[in-house]
Scaffold this motif. Structure first.
Motif, PDB file in Angstrom:
ATOM      1  N   TRP A  19      -2.672  -6.399  -7.543  1.00 42.82           N
ATOM      2  CA  TRP A  19      -1.433  -6.210  -6.784  1.00 42.82           C
ATOM      3  C   TRP A  19      -0.258  -6.621  -7.645  1.00 42.82           C
ATOM      4  CZ3 TRP A  19       0.136  -9.191  -1.672  1.00 42.82           C
ATOM      5  CH2 TRP A  19       1.315  -8.643  -1.177  1.00 42.82           C
ATOM      6  N   GLN A  20       0.537  -5.650  -8.023  1.00 40.98           N
ATOM      7  CA  GLN A  20       1.763  -5.940  -8.773  1.00 40.98           C
ATOM      8  C   GLN A  20       2.954  -5.516  -7.927  1.00 40.98           C
ATOM      9  OE1 GLN A  20       2.286  -4.098 -12.642  1.00 40.98           O
ATOM     10  NE2 GLN A  20       3.432  -5.882 -13.334  1.00 40.98           N
ATOM     11  N   MET A  21       3.785  -6.484  -7.589  1.00 40.11           N
ATOM     12  CA  MET A  21       4.926  -6.209  -6.711  1.00 40.11           C
ATOM     13  C   MET A  21       6.006  -5.435  -7.459  1.00 40.11           C
ATOM     14  SD  MET A  21       5.316  -9.722  -4.628  1.00 40.11           S
ATOM     15  CE  MET A  21       4.564  -9.873  -3.027  1.00 40.11           C
ATOM     16  N   LYS A  22       6.981  -4.958  -6.675  1.00 43.27           N
ATOM     17  CA  LYS A  22       8.086  -4.166  -7.246  1.00 43.27           C
ATOM     18  C   LYS A  22       8.837  -4.934  -8.328  1.00 43.27           C
ATOM     19  CE  LYS A  22       9.674  -0.115  -5.539  1.00 43.27           C
ATOM     20  NZ  LYS A  22       9.178   0.596  -4.408  1.00 43.27           N
ATOM     21  N   ASN A  23       8.942  -6.276  -8.143  1.00 45.05           N
ATOM     22  CA  ASN A  23       9.679  -7.092  -9.116  1.00 45.05           C
ATOM     23  C   ASN A  23       8.844  -7.414 -10.354  1.00 45.05           C
ATOM     24  OD1 ASN A  23       7.843  -8.965  -8.232  1.00 45.05           O
ATOM     25  ND2 ASN A  23       9.319 -10.298  -7.208  1.00 45.05           N
ATOM     26  N   GLY A  24       7.631  -6.827 -10.430  1.00 47.73           N
ATOM     27  CA  GLY A  24       6.789  -7.039 -11.616  1.00 47.73           C
ATOM     28  C   GLY A  24       5.833  -8.218 -11.486  1.00 47.73           C
ATOM     29  N   GLN A  25       5.989  -9.002 -10.409  1.00 43.60           N
ATOM     30  CA  GLN A  25       5.130 -10.182 -10.229  1.00 43.60           C
ATOM     31  C   GLN A  25       3.724  -9.755  -9.795  1.00 43.60           C
ATOM     32  OE1 GLN A  25       6.314 -12.689  -6.973  1.00 43.60           O
ATOM     33  NE2 GLN A  25       4.830 -14.290  -7.458  1.00 43.60           N
ATOM     34  N   SER A  26       2.711 -10.319 -10.463  1.00 43.13           N
ATOM     35  CA  SER A  26       1.318 -10.035 -10.077  1.00 43.13           C
ATOM     36  C   SER A  26       0.811 -11.135  -9.157  1.00 43.13           C
ATOM     37  CB  SER A  26       0.427  -9.978 -11.325  1.00 43.13           C
ATOM     38  OG  SER A  26       0.730  -8.808 -12.038  1.00 43.13           O
ATOM     39  N   ILE A  27       0.175 -10.734  -8.075  1.00 46.88           N
ATOM     40  CA  ILE A  27      -0.403 -11.707  -7.136  1.00 46.88           C
ATOM     41  C   ILE A  27      -1.917 -11.691  -7.325  1.00 46.88           C
ATOM     42  CG2 ILE A  27      -0.533 -12.436  -4.715  1.00 46.88           C
ATOM     43  CD1 ILE A  27       2.341 -12.191  -5.603  1.00 46.88           C
ATOM     44  N   SER A  28      -2.494 -12.865  -7.509  1.00 47.74           N
ATOM     45  CA  SER A  28      -3.935 -12.948  -7.750  1.00 47.74           C
ATOM     46  C   SER A  28      -4.721 -12.619  -6.473  1.00 47.74           C
ATOM     47  CB  SER A  28      -4.294 -14.361  -8.212  1.00 47.74           C
ATOM     48  OG  SER A  28      -5.674 -14.595  -8.041  1.00 47.74           O
ATOM     49  N   PRO A  29      -5.858 -11.887  -6.626  1.00 49.67           N
ATOM     50  CA  PRO A  29      -6.720 -11.627  -5.455  1.00 49.67           C
ATOM     51  C   PRO A  29      -7.177 -12.925  -4.785  1.00 49.67           C
ATOM     52  CG  PRO A  29      -7.432 -10.330  -7.357  1.00 49.67           C
ATOM     53  CD  PRO A  29      -6.373 -11.269  -7.852  1.00 49.67           C
ATOM     54  N   ILE A  61       0.838  -1.206   0.000  1.00 52.81           N
ATOM     55  CA  ILE A  61       0.000   0.000   0.000  1.00 52.81           C
ATOM     56  C   ILE A  61       0.871   1.253   0.000  1.00 52.81           C
ATOM     57  CG2 ILE A  61      -1.436   1.411   1.539  1.00 52.81           C
ATOM     58  CD1 ILE A  61      -3.372  -0.712   1.765  1.00 52.81           C
ATOM     59  N   LEU A  62       1.905   1.258   0.861  1.00 48.50           N
ATOM     60  CA  LEU A  62       2.778   2.435   0.968  1.00 48.50           C
ATOM     61  C   LEU A  62       3.493   2.712  -0.349  1.00 48.50           C
ATOM     62  CD1 LEU A  62       4.313   1.726   4.512  1.00 48.50           C
ATOM     63  CD2 LEU A  62       2.559   3.406   3.937  1.00 48.50           C
ATOM     64  N   GLN A  63       3.871   1.642  -1.054  1.00 45.35           N
ATOM     65  CA  GLN A  63       4.641   1.808  -2.300  1.00 45.35           C
ATOM     66  C   GLN A  63       3.756   1.838  -3.547  1.00 45.35           C
ATOM     67  OE1 GLN A  63       7.470  -1.400  -2.142  1.00 45.35           O
ATOM     68  NE2 GLN A  63       8.521  -0.594  -0.343  1.00 45.35           N
ATOM     69  N   LYS A  64       2.442   1.987  -3.326  1.00 43.04           N
ATOM     70  CA  LYS A  64       1.490   2.100  -4.443  1.00 43.04           C
ATOM     71  C   LYS A  64       1.561   0.912  -5.414  1.00 43.04           C
ATOM     72  CE  LYS A  64       1.003   7.135  -4.479  1.00 43.04           C
ATOM     73  NZ  LYS A  64       1.559   7.428  -3.172  1.00 43.04           N
ATOM     74  N   GLN A  65       1.703  -0.291  -4.844  1.00 47.75           N
ATOM     75  CA  GLN A  65       1.719  -1.496  -5.682  1.00 47.75           C
ATOM     76  C   GLN A  65       0.299  -1.966  -5.996  1.00 47.75           C
ATOM     77  OE1 GLN A  65       4.066  -4.428  -3.598  1.00 47.75           O
ATOM     78  NE2 GLN A  65       5.858  -3.095  -3.461  1.00 47.75           N
TER      79      GLN A  65
END
Length: 277
Positions: A65-75, A36-40
């Motif tokens: 949700w897309q992490m800094k490394n580009g990986q998307s995490i499914s809801p 949330i803090l890093q606007k992912q």
């Protein structure tokens, strides 16, 4: 002796799998706050369409949700973890705040706005502060209640029915509409349906899958449509993906649909380009 060894191996492998899953959950859990803090986290919007007029009637907000490394995490993966660790309340508040901020932006830019649906988890909905936060955000962004819809699953409605009816009444008095999501997958709310101050039922996508050849699903959907008509509730079918499914949905008397046949979930930019004009 061999079977003992095999059992032991199976047991070790099961424990390792369990430990790996636990570790993965803990890692994700720890990264949510940073997310949330890093606007992912971001919002995607899936159109709801009147299939007779091919006209946009609303959109549902979906969380990405897309992490800094580009990986998307499914809801489907991170929402249950957030519900387990209590972070769902902060995440839910972020969704409401971000959705209303987005509606405000559309209004300020004279973009035609349709009602926007937000899923609210049972845990968040049962928080005593939920309704205060919702109304505070509506006031802050000066959004008419009519532009927001709250989607709740059947499970939310099963505990403390009197308390829930009281909260739902206040929400609807504010102009915000209420929808029961994934309707038909639970079965316990039928007796409560006449009591609940709700506006619409969303038929779960499980019943839409190949509905044109699944007679049982056709009967279930027809029953839900009759039920909705008897209680003056609007109805929407989610997960309509093909022309044949759409045609059968229409034959069952459903006009409003959501699903890949019309559109995948879209970014704000693509929603404006393809639908909001």
């Amino acid at each position: 002796h061999q079977s003992k060894i095999n059992k032991h191996k199976h047991c070790v492998s099961f424990i390792k799998k369990f430990a790996d899953e636990l570790l993965y959950e803990m890692n994700l859990s720890n990264q949510m706050q940073n997310g949330i803090l890093q606007k992912q986290f971001s919002l995607a919007f899936q159109p709801k369409v009147n299939s007779h007029k091919n006209k946009l009637i609303g959109v549902e907000v979906l969380l990405r949700w897309q992490m800094k490394n580009g990986q998307s995490i499914s809801p489907a993966v991170f929402i249950p973890i957030a519900e387990k660790n209590g972070f769902i309340i902060e995440l839910g508040n972020w969704i409401i705040h971000s959705t209303l901020n987005q509606i405000r932006e559309w209004l300020d830019n004279y973009i035609p706005v349709v009602p926007v649906s937000v899923n609210v988890s049972a845990i968040q909905f049962r928080q005593p502060q939920f309704i205060d936060y919702l109304f505070m955000q509506l006031d802050f962004y000066q959004i008419p209640g009519e532009l927001l819809e709250i989607e709740l699953t059947e499970g939310v409605l099963m505990q403390d029915i009197e308390g829930i009816i009281s909260v739902l009444k206040k929400i609807r008095e504010r102009g915000v509409s209420v929808s029961i999501d994934d309707f038909g997958t639970g079965y316990s709310s039928l007796s409560y349906l006449p009591l609940l101050p709700v506006d619409s039922l969303k038929i779960d996508k499980a019943f839409m899958h190949q509905i044109h050849i699944n007679r049982d699903n056709q009967k279930i959907v027809q029953t839900i449509v009759n039920l909705a008509n008897n209680f003056n509730l609007t109805i929407i079918a989610e997960g309509v993906e093909t022309a044949l499914e759409l045609s059968e949905t229409q034959r069952c008397g459903i006009t409003n649909v959501q699903g890949y046949f019309y559109s995948h979930p879209l970014s704000n930019k693509h929603l404006i380009k393809d639908w909001l004009h």
